[in-house]
Design a protein around this motif. Structure first.
Motif, PDB file in Angstrom:
ATOM      1  N   ALA A 197       0.829  -1.224   0.000  1.00 19.39           N
ATOM      2  CA  ALA A 197       0.000   0.000   0.000  1.00 19.39           C
ATOM      3  C   ALA A 197       0.855   1.262   0.000  1.00 19.39           C
ATOM      4  O   ALA A 197       0.603   2.219   0.744  1.00 19.39           O
ATOM      5  CB  ALA A 197      -0.959  -0.010   1.193  1.00 19.39           C
ATOM      6  N   LEU A 198       1.897   1.267  -0.843  1.00 18.49           N
ATOM      7  CA  LEU A 198       2.785   2.425  -0.918  1.00 18.49           C
ATOM      8  C   LEU A 198       2.120   3.562  -1.676  1.00 18.49           C
ATOM      9  O   LEU A 198       1.304   3.334  -2.575  1.00 18.49           O
ATOM     10  CB  LEU A 198       4.101   2.041  -1.613  1.00 18.49           C
ATOM     11  N   GLN A 199       2.487   4.779  -1.311  1.00 20.51           N
ATOM     12  CA  GLN A 199       1.974   5.975  -1.975  1.00 20.51           C
ATOM     13  C   GLN A 199       3.137   6.909  -2.301  1.00 20.51           C
ATOM     14  O   GLN A 199       4.136   6.952  -1.578  1.00 20.51           O
ATOM     15  CB  GLN A 199       0.969   6.704  -1.085  1.00 20.51           C
ATOM     16  N   GLU A 200       2.973   7.670  -3.371  1.00 20.81           N
ATOM     17  CA  GLU A 200       4.020   8.590  -3.819  1.00 20.81           C
ATOM     18  C   GLU A 200       4.405   9.566  -2.705  1.00 20.81           C
ATOM     19  O   GLU A 200       3.550  10.191  -2.083  1.00 20.81           O
ATOM     20  CB  GLU A 200       3.510   9.362  -5.042  1.00 20.81           C
ATOM     21  N   LYS A 201       5.733   9.647  -2.453  1.00 27.91           N
ATOM     22  CA  LYS A 201       6.317  10.551  -1.454  1.00 27.91           C
ATOM     23  C   LYS A 201       5.828  10.281  -0.033  1.00 27.91           C
ATOM     24  O   LYS A 201       5.885  11.164   0.830  1.00 27.91           O
ATOM     25  CB  LYS A 201       6.057  12.020  -1.828  1.00 27.91           C
ATOM     26  N   LYS A 202       5.371   9.041   0.205  1.00 32.08           N
ATOM     27  CA  LYS A 202       4.916   8.699   1.553  1.00 32.08           C
ATOM     28  C   LYS A 202       5.577   7.413   2.055  1.00 32.08           C
ATOM     29  O   LYS A 202       4.972   6.608   2.749  1.00 32.08           O
ATOM     30  CB  LYS A 202       3.391   8.576   1.593  1.00 32.08           C
ATOM     31  N   PHE A 203       6.855   7.226   1.646  1.00 28.72           N
ATOM     32  CA  PHE A 203       7.643   6.110   2.160  1.00 28.72           C
ATOM     33  C   PHE A 203       9.122   6.461   2.038  1.00 28.72           C
ATOM     34  O   PHE A 203       9.517   7.344   1.267  1.00 28.72           O
ATOM     35  CB  PHE A 203       7.338   4.811   1.406  1.00 28.72           C
ATOM     36  N   VAL A 236       9.055   1.841   5.390  1.00 30.55           N
ATOM     37  CA  VAL A 236      10.456   1.881   4.961  1.00 30.55           C
ATOM     38  C   VAL A 236      10.705   0.658   4.082  1.00 30.55           C
ATOM     39  O   VAL A 236      10.645  -0.485   4.562  1.00 30.55           O
ATOM     40  CB  VAL A 236      11.414   1.878   6.169  1.00 30.55           C
ATOM     41  N   VAL A 237      10.935   0.896   2.804  1.00 27.00           N
ATOM     42  CA  VAL A 237      11.148  -0.198   1.851  1.00 27.00           C
ATOM     43  C   VAL A 237      12.633  -0.520   1.808  1.00 27.00           C
ATOM     44  O   VAL A 237      13.469   0.362   1.581  1.00 27.00           O
ATOM     45  CB  VAL A 237      10.639   0.189   0.445  1.00 27.00           C
ATOM     46  N   ALA A 278      12.284  10.074   0.724  1.00 26.05           N
ATOM     47  CA  ALA A 278      13.721  10.234   0.903  1.00 26.05           C
ATOM     48  C   ALA A 278      14.388   8.864   0.806  1.00 26.05           C
ATOM     49  O   ALA A 278      13.734   7.824   0.956  1.00 26.05           O
ATOM     50  CB  ALA A 278      14.033  10.885   2.247  1.00 26.05           C
ATOM     51  N   VAL A 279      15.694   8.892   0.576  1.00 24.91           N
ATOM     52  CA  VAL A 279      16.489   7.675   0.456  1.00 24.91           C
ATOM     53  C   VAL A 279      17.543   7.666   1.557  1.00 24.91           C
ATOM     54  O   VAL A 279      18.175   8.686   1.836  1.00 24.91           O
ATOM     55  CB  VAL A 279      17.180   7.603  -0.927  1.00 24.91           C
ATOM     56  N   ILE A 280      17.721   6.508   2.194  1.00 21.85           N
ATOM     57  CA  ILE A 280      18.809   6.288   3.154  1.00 21.85           C
ATOM     58  C   ILE A 280      19.666   5.181   2.559  1.00 21.85           C
ATOM     59  O   ILE A 280      19.160   4.088   2.261  1.00 21.85           O
ATOM     60  CB  ILE A 280      18.271   5.856   4.534  1.00 21.85           C
ATOM     61  N   THR A 281      20.960   5.430   2.379  1.00 18.93           N
ATOM     62  CA  THR A 281      21.768   4.471   1.629  1.00 18.93           C
ATOM     63  C   THR A 281      23.227   4.534   2.051  1.00 18.93           C
ATOM     64  O   THR A 281      23.659   5.487   2.705  1.00 18.93           O
ATOM     65  CB  THR A 281      21.653   4.758   0.109  1.00 18.93           C
ATOM     66  N   ASP A 282      24.008   3.516   1.673  1.00 19.19           N
ATOM     67  CA  ASP A 282      25.467   3.608   1.744  1.00 19.19           C
ATOM     68  C   ASP A 282      26.079   3.327   0.373  1.00 19.19           C
ATOM     69  O   ASP A 282      27.255   3.016   0.247  1.00 19.19           O
ATOM     70  CB  ASP A 282      26.046   2.685   2.824  1.00 19.19           C
TER      71      ASP A 282
END
Length: 364
Positions: A197-203, A236-237, A278-282
């Motif tokens: 149930a993902l939505q644009e700019k809400k994950f 959080v995907v 937003a993205v969280i990454t390494d």
């Protein structure tokens, strides 16, 4: 002009795809240019290789060295032995290597020992972190490369400081961004979109694979706990890298907001990047894509080889301490993230500039 193009791992595929397209365009226009595509087999998982070739329109490789698996040393040795045989049977005017994976370094050394020119695409980038295998690969490759195609003025300066002559440095832009531009109208919504149930700019989108973040189970648990706690009710995907999955399974971390997924093909993954809050990454490459897509990005590393994504783009360098992430997540939740710009020549035309320069250098 005969070129051998080397690709070995997932980041390479996104960088060679537009170069091959540009070569085909020049050939159709009557240019004297031929190429062989050599896949070293460094990444042999289907999600890491075959899917990318199919989605990005990369032709079937002329040769697959099947040099996957083993330690860093074993893999380097296997690539060098098999690539030497390939070059002796099909000698080109030059080899073209991209990025900073083991294949990049191993194939450059092999070619130079056979007195074949080596051209490095994405040359000159440096993190300053010698604990990263990629940093060693970059330094070794650039120490013996003949021509350097660069993504930024920062990279140009690194090369100048190491003694590279100006006429061998060619500032062309970023081929990763060529691939991004060429596929933005082809993105594919992944199956998990509706299931979660993902939505644009809400994950949030999370990717982690570097040892500093994932090898210590307690640290990984702390990092995930911080992210879950500071992202409100938003999902959080987390497409889980194979090396990360082993540690994740061992700690048994669970949270109803956490959406775990297999590694994704390019078109599905970029769909998530584009639509994430937003993205969280390494990962280094994802910071470039996020910058061009104007998506806030937090990099869980102490250094970056792509400083332009921080100084100009939407990226921030957080470090590997999970507690330092909290104020940045607060900015995202409050909508106060900085506005980023796209670095010079990240315009989708880099590959055309590369092929044009190669013709000037090797067809004259």
């Amino acid at each position: 002009m005969k070129i051998t193009i080397v690709a070995g791992a997932r980041p390479n595929f996104m960088k060679i795809a537009p170069i091959i397209k540009s070569i085909h365009c020049r050939k159709a226009a009557g240019a004297s240019i031929e190429y062989r595509l050599v896949h070293t087999g460094q990444h042999y998982d289907k999600k890491m290789s075959a899917d990318f070739f199919e989605q990005l329109g990369i032709p079937e490789p002329h040769a697959n060295l099947e040099a996957g698996g083993g330690s860093q040393a074993e893999q380097t040795a296997a690539i060098m032995v098999r690539f030497e045989k390939e070059l002796m049977e099909h000698r080109p005017n030059l080899i073209l290597v991209v990025g900073d994976v083991t294949s990049t370094m191993a194939c450059t050394i092999t070619a130079k020992k056979l007195c074949i020119d080596a051209v490095h695409v994405e040359a000159g980038i440096r993190s300053g972190d010698m604990t990263m295998p990629e940093e060693i690969n970059r330094i070794v490759t650039d120490s013996i490369t003949d021509h350097f195609f660069t993504t930024s003025e920062v990279a140009n300066e690194h090369l100048r400081k190491s003694g590279v002559a100006e006429n061998r440095i060619h500032f062309v832009g970023n081929t990763m961004i060529d691939t991004l531009h060429q596929n933005l109208n082809r993105l594919v919504q992944p199956e998990l979109w509706n299931a979660a149930a993902l939505q644009e700019k809400k994950f949030f989108l999370l990717t982690l694979h570097r040892p500093a973040n994932v090898d210590d189970p307690a640290n990984l648990n702390h990092l995930l706990d911080t992210i879950m706690r500071c992202t409100g009710d938003l999902p959080v995907v987390f497409p889980v890298h194979p090396r990360t999955k082993k540690i994740l399974d061992s700690i048994g971390f669970q949270n109803e907001k956490l959406v775990l997924a297999e590694p994704m093909p390019y078109l599905e993954f970029i769909y998530l990047v584009k639509n994430a809050l937003a993205v969280i990454t390494d990962s280094g490459g994802i910071t470039e894509e996020a910058t061009v897509l104007h998506v806030p990005c937090m990099t869980m590393r102490d250094s970056t080889e792509r400083p332009e994504t921080v100084t100009m783009g939407t990226n921030e360098l957080i470090g590997t301490d999970p507690t330092k992430l909290e104020p940045y997540l607060e900015k995202i939740m409050k909508g106060t993230w900085k506005t980023g710009a796209v670095p010079p020549l990240w315009d989708g035309k880099t590959s055309d500039r590369i092929v044009k320069k190669l013709e000037e250098l090797y067809n004259s």
